[in-house]
Design a protein around this motif. Structure first.
Motif, mmCIF file in Angstrom:
data_model
loop_
_atom_site.group_PDB
_atom_site.id
_atom_site.type_symbol
_atom_site.label_atom_id
_atom_site.label_comp_id
_atom_site.label_asym_id
_atom_site.label_seq_id
_atom_site.Cartn_x
_atom_site.Cartn_y
_atom_site.Cartn_z
ATOM 1 N N ALA A 1 0.832 -1.203 0.000
ATOM 2 C CA ALA A 1 0.000 0.000 0.000
ATOM 3 C C ALA A 1 0.867 1.252 0.000
ATOM 4 N N TYR A 2 1.975 1.194 0.711
ATOM 5 C CA TYR A 2 2.891 2.335 0.733
ATOM 6 C C TYR A 2 3.436 2.595 -0.668
ATOM 7 N N ALA A 3 3.834 1.529 -1.336
ATOM 8 C CA ALA A 3 4.372 1.690 -2.694
ATOM 9 C C ALA A 3 3.308 2.221 -3.643
ATOM 10 N N PHE A 4 2.065 1.850 -3.412
ATOM 11 C CA PHE A 4 0.988 2.267 -4.318
ATOM 12 C C PHE A 4 0.450 3.662 -4.000
ATOM 13 N N SER A 5 0.803 4.205 -2.828
ATOM 14 C CA SER A 5 0.220 5.498 -2.485
ATOM 15 C C SER A 5 1.273 6.600 -2.323
ATOM 16 N N ARG A 6 2.447 6.270 -1.775
ATOM 17 C CA ARG A 6 3.405 7.327 -1.442
ATOM 18 C C ARG A 6 4.584 7.400 -2.398
ATOM 19 N N LEU A 7 4.805 6.364 -3.171
ATOM 20 C CA LEU A 7 5.941 6.382 -4.082
ATOM 21 C C LEU A 7 5.451 6.653 -5.496
#
Lengths: 315, 307
Positions: A130-136
């Motif tokens: 989810a971090y990769a899909f939202s913040r990166l």
């Protein structure tokens, strides 16, 4: 939603007699019917839980003579003692137990391992994704996310049998690894759920931390995770509940009692009970033990779960 | 998945400053577990399932290609068609009853109380497993000692074999299913009701609309997207019903409750006829996909209707 409340209060305080009177005259019938319905609904919801408790505290022999008694018949903890293996065979039979034992302690342990293991892995793996899909920002991000989301369209039964074959080929049947792995790494709903939240987090704090020289990976665990505590807890709860209640998959994989979770064990216990004189009291005691952790979660986190369902509904 | 070439390209494209330099490399690491899970336990099994449905496969021996044999067999398998009919009956009853009860409950809750305690209690059955629900209802519906049957006998003078008669078994099972899911669906619809602005009702009241008319012409159209979602979820869930039936009736009496997932399970795990079991799950998948597609089309049409 709560912001509408202040608007309502001033309207109520202004005296508008005609409307007030009509409100007082008309609603009672409709409102009474509505209350009767709601109370009936709540009664139907709760009664089976009460009946589990009432039966589980009864003497199985005495149940036959007083099947409609609203209170436990010959109040006793016998059923719990026999399903938890605390009673001797003679004691169990004397209270109407079948003599068939259920190692509830073992199955409780198995359920805890299965549900906890699955929850930890699902939350961790979904958090990272989810971090990769939202913040990166990276090329192909939305395409990959779309492919992941398409998994929501595939019903469980489609992958159940091929996954069993896979676990069988890997020699992992009757192991916790086989039980946990297929659901542990990827959960489209969980990734979606966390991503939606993370998209709404302010970027300023992260940018400041980056300028201060904090690495991305550290930043994830030092800043994003603490800020996402709420959704992470909710996700963990939902995953745990689902795993605890799961039946079909463990039924296939956990034929051996060393890894068999409670849900499957309950089914086995029920079938072992004699058809002529089933041990209803024992069965309900075991059922209550199986449902107990869910009742605790309900009492501690009921509000959070209710709110999370509101979220999934609105999207 | 994130290729080497993507690195330079992303640096050029996402020029959002130094903050996102090298993001793709970290992203590749972060999505690795999920990607592995997606491929190994999601995508590959789907294709393996498709392959296995064209084979004769008994687990212990390697699959043998038999072309369309399984599908031909499916068409002439009376038990399969009976099973499909029973499943459809279960689904239709669950959707109709479930939707009616959930909608009524949500609307009434919305009118009467905001209490989180009430909503919590409503949700309780959703938190326990299907096995628990099945066991307690089986006990309450027991023809001899079950409390429901005692009440029924007092009212009508005779017992009902709720789970033991061919006519009653599917309605009874769907009612148990509705009992377990009605609270969850009611909360979903309740959340939808909360998003409707009170001004809309005020406007309706000023125009002199009665309560039933406002429900019919304001509430229902505005709720359609969420109702469609509840229907989709209920249909998909009901078609895959397993634990309720496996624990209570095991498909009986006389296959009257032999729902598809149960039939698939018994083919695979008691007869070890895996190729055929997978073929049936494929048929169920195609059916579900079609139904979902049609429902989503309807949902989209409705959205343009109200917006």
């Amino acid at each position: 939603m709560t912001s509408t409340l202040p608007q309502v209060t001033p309207a109520r305080s202004t005296p508008r007699t005609p409307e007030r009177r009509s409100q007082r005259r008309r609603p009672p019938i409709g409102k009474t019917v509505a209350w009767v319905y709601l109370i009936g609904f709540l009664a139907v919801t709760i009664f089976p839980f009460y009946w589990i408790l009432r039966t589980a505290l009864s003497n199985n022999y005495s149940l036959i003579d007083h099947p409609s008694s609203l209170l436990p018949v010959d109040l006793t903890l016998g059923p719990f003692e026999r399903v938890l293996g605390l009673a001797t065979r003679e004691q169990a039979v004397a209270q109407g137990g079948s003599g068939a034992t259920i190692q509830l302690g073992l199955y409780l342990r198995n359920s805890v391992i299965y549900a906890t293991g699955l929850t930890v892995l699902v939350v961790l793996s979904s958090l990272l994704a989810a971090y990769a899909f939202s913040r990166l920002h990276w090329r192909g991000r939305d395409v990959v996310f779309g492919i992941f989301l398409s998994a929501l369209m595939i019903p469980g039964i489609m992958t159940l049998l091929p996954n069993f074959v896979l676990i069988h080929d890997l020699g992992l049947t009757n192991t916790f690894a086989g039980l946990i792995l297929p659901g542990a790494l990827f959960s489209a709903f969980s990734i979606f759920f966390l991503r939606q939240f993370m998209l709404g987090l302010p970027t300023e704090i992260e940018d400041a931390a980056l300028i201060d020289g904090l690495g991305r990976f550290r930043l994830l665990f030092r800043i994003t995770v603490p800020m996402s505590q709420g959704p992470l807890t909710t996700l963990a709860l939902l995953t745990f509940i689902n795993a605890w209640n799961d039946y079909f998959w463990p039924l296939m994989i956990a034929g051996n009692s060393d890894v068999r979770p409670l849900t499957v064990a309950l089914g086995v216990f029920q079938q072992a009970s004699p058809q002529t004189q089933p041990d209803f009291a024992g069965l309900m005691a075991a059922t209550l033990v199986a449902a107990f952790p869910m009742l605790v979660i309900f009492i501690l986190f009921g509000r959070r779960i209710v709110d999370s369902i509101g979220f999934t509904g609105i999207r | 998945m994130a290729t080497l070439a993507a690195g330079t390209a992303s640096r050029r494209r996402n020029n959002t400053g130094p903050a996102h330099r090298g993001d793709w490399r970290l992203a590749a690491v972060l999505i690795l577990p999920a990607t592995v899970g997606f491929i190994v336990f999601g995508a590959v099994p789907v294709f393996r399932g498709i392959y296995l449905s064209f084979t004769r496969f008994r687990i212990l021996t390697p699959p043998r290609w038999t072309g369309l044999d399984n599908y031909r067999r499916l068409l002439s398998d009376d038990v399969f068609w009976k099973s499909l009919g029973v499943t459809v009956e279960y689904v239709v009853l669950s959707v109709v009853l479930g939707l009616a009860v959930s909608l009524a409950t949500a609307v009434i809750m919305h009118r009467l109380t905001r209490s989180t305690v009430v909503r919590g209690i409503v949700l309780l059955p959703f938190l326990v497993s299907g096995v628990v629900a099945a066991l307690v209802w089986q006990w309450m519906l027991d023809p001899g000692l079950g409390i429901v049957n005692i009440v029924v006998k007092a009212l009508t003078g005779h017992n009902v074999l709720f789970l033991g008669s061919q006519g009653w078994v599917i309605p009874t099972l769907s009612l148990i299913g509705v009992w377990k899911s009605m609270g969850y669906n009611a909360i979903l619809i309740f959340a939808g009701l909360q998003t409707i602005a009170p001004q809309i009702y005020e406007a309706g009241r000023i125009d002199g609309a009665s309560e039933p008319r406002m429900f019919r012409y304001l509430t229902l159209p505005l709720l359609r997207p969420i109702m469609a979602m509840v229907v989709v979820l209920t249909v998909i869930g009901s078609f895959q019903v397993f634990d309720l039936v496996a624990v209570t009736t095991k498909g009986g009496p006389a296959n009257a409750s032999n729902v598809l997932p149960l039939y698939i399970y018994s083919k695979g795990f008691t007869e070890f006829d895996f190729g055929y079991a997978v073929t049936m799950s494929m048929a169920l998948f195609v059916l579900l996909l079609t139904i979902t597609f049609v429902q989503l089309r309807l949902l989209r049409a409705n959205e343009s209707d109200t917006n």
